[in-house]
Design an enzyme around this catalytic site. Structure first.
Site, mmCIF file in Angstrom:
data_model
loop_
_atom_site.group_PDB
_atom_site.id
_atom_site.type_symbol
_atom_site.label_atom_id
_atom_site.label_comp_id
_atom_site.label_asym_id
_atom_site.label_seq_id
_atom_site.Cartn_x
_atom_site.Cartn_y
_atom_site.Cartn_z
ATOM 1 N N HIS A 100 82.979 86.046 40.983
ATOM 2 C CA HIS A 100 81.986 86.173 39.916
ATOM 3 C C HIS A 100 82.262 85.226 38.748
ATOM 4 O O HIS A 100 83.398 84.896 38.431
ATOM 5 C CB HIS A 100 81.957 87.619 39.402
ATOM 6 C CG HIS A 100 83.260 88.041 38.771
ATOM 7 N ND1 HIS A 100 83.527 87.852 37.431
ATOM 8 C CD2 HIS A 100 84.352 88.616 39.308
ATOM 9 C CE1 HIS A 100 84.733 88.304 37.158
ATOM 10 N NE2 HIS A 100 85.264 88.776 38.281
ATOM 11 N N HIS A 133 84.443 69.780 45.864
ATOM 12 C CA HIS A 133 84.588 70.267 47.241
ATOM 13 C C HIS A 133 85.539 71.451 47.227
ATOM 14 O O HIS A 133 86.718 71.310 46.889
ATOM 15 C CB HIS A 133 85.127 69.157 48.144
ATOM 16 C CG HIS A 133 85.249 69.553 49.591
ATOM 17 N ND1 HIS A 133 85.636 68.660 50.556
ATOM 18 C CD2 HIS A 133 85.039 70.729 50.242
ATOM 19 C CE1 HIS A 133 85.659 69.274 51.737
ATOM 20 N NE2 HIS A 133 85.304 70.526 51.564
ATOM 21 N N GLY A 189 82.043 63.886 53.039
ATOM 22 C CA GLY A 189 82.997 64.813 52.450
ATOM 23 C C GLY A 189 83.710 64.286 51.222
ATOM 24 O O GLY A 189 84.113 65.069 50.358
ATOM 25 N N SER A 198 78.997 61.273 60.241
ATOM 26 C CA SER A 198 80.298 61.605 60.820
ATOM 27 C C SER A 198 80.416 63.125 60.980
ATOM 28 O O SER A 198 79.410 63.825 61.071
ATOM 29 C CB SER A 198 81.416 61.032 59.948
ATOM 30 O OG SER A 198 81.372 59.610 59.942
ATOM 31 N N GLY A 199 81.657 63.629 60.983
ATOM 32 C CA GLY A 199 81.883 65.041 61.266
ATOM 33 C C GLY A 199 81.196 65.984 60.304
ATOM 34 O O GLY A 199 80.622 67.010 60.710
ATOM 35 N N HIS A 200 81.249 65.676 59.000
ATOM 36 C CA HIS A 200 80.603 66.533 58.010
ATOM 37 C C HIS A 200 79.100 66.608 58.254
ATOM 38 O O HIS A 200 78.479 67.667 58.071
ATOM 39 C CB HIS A 200 80.906 65.990 56.609
ATOM 40 C CG HIS A 200 80.463 66.859 55.486
ATOM 41 N ND1 HIS A 200 80.834 68.192 55.372
ATOM 42 C CD2 HIS A 200 79.682 66.599 54.410
ATOM 43 C CE1 HIS A 200 80.289 68.697 54.281
ATOM 44 N NE2 HIS A 200 79.580 67.760 53.690
#
Length: 201
Positions: free
Chosen positions: A125, A134, A61, A7-9
């Site tokens: 950091h 995610h 995703g 799909s889009g990801h």
């Protein structure tokens, strides 16, 4: 490289692979209606995958589904970093993780397995980002932050330094997190407040 999910990801990951001089040999997707993506064939569902020497990535995703795929199949996982991402040489990144265009990951940060560091996200950091997290587009993790397994840090959100975010939590888009967030909590707003809890796995 093989990708699980078409799909889009997967489009974004495919382009990053190509920009780095690699190629995608095929996709695996559990939707039988999907036959190809970007001119590359869908070879079958995840059960059709046969382990080999070629590395793979999970191009999905949804954090819970990425974890489920790793539990269902055995594969050798690679990692992909966009050539226009800025990643310190002291950063540790584990297998299955993808870093999108414009992302910045600063020194002595550790990124776990199957993490998404999405477009223009900033991880400062000494952060600790656990497996299946995610970090969504344009979100900001200040220094010394810990993110638990499976958490979604929504687009445009900001987490102040030295904050601990629990596992499988959700930080709503645009939220400003000024204190620790417990496991499974869903927080939204500025300052972010708990509105409910996600179901446990």
């Amino acid at each position: 490289m093989f990708l699980f999910g078409a799909s889009g990801h997967a489009k974004v990951i495919t382009e990053i692979i190509q920009l780095n001089g690699g190629s995608v040999s095929g996709f695996y997707d559990d939707d039988p209606l999907k036959k190809s993506l970007m001119g590359i064939p869908v070879l079958g569902n995840t059960e059709a995958y046969k382990p080999g020497n070629e590395k793979s990535l999970i191009s999905i995703g949804n954090n819970r589904i990425r974890k489920k795929v790793t539990e269902q199949i055995e594969a050798k996982y690679g990692q992909v970093i966009h050539p226009k991402a800025v990643v310190s040489e002291t950063v540790e990144i584990e297998e299955g993780t993808v870093v999108m265009a414009g992302a910045v990951i600063n020194p002595f940060t550790k990124i776990g397995r199957h993490v998404i560091i999405n477009t223009a996200a900033s991880v400062d950091h000494d952060c600790q980002v656990s497996d299946f997290v995610h970090i969504a587009p344009k979100s900001t993790l200040c220094g010394g932050i810990s993110i638990g397994e499976g958490t979604l840090v929504g687009s445009g959100s900001v987490i102040i330094p030295n904050t601990k975010i629990g596992k499988w939590a959700t930080i709503g888009a645009g939220s400003v997190v000024v204190k620790d967030v417990p496991d499974y909590a869903v927080v939204v707003g500025n300052p972010a407040r708990i509105i409910k809890f996600n179901s446990q796995l």
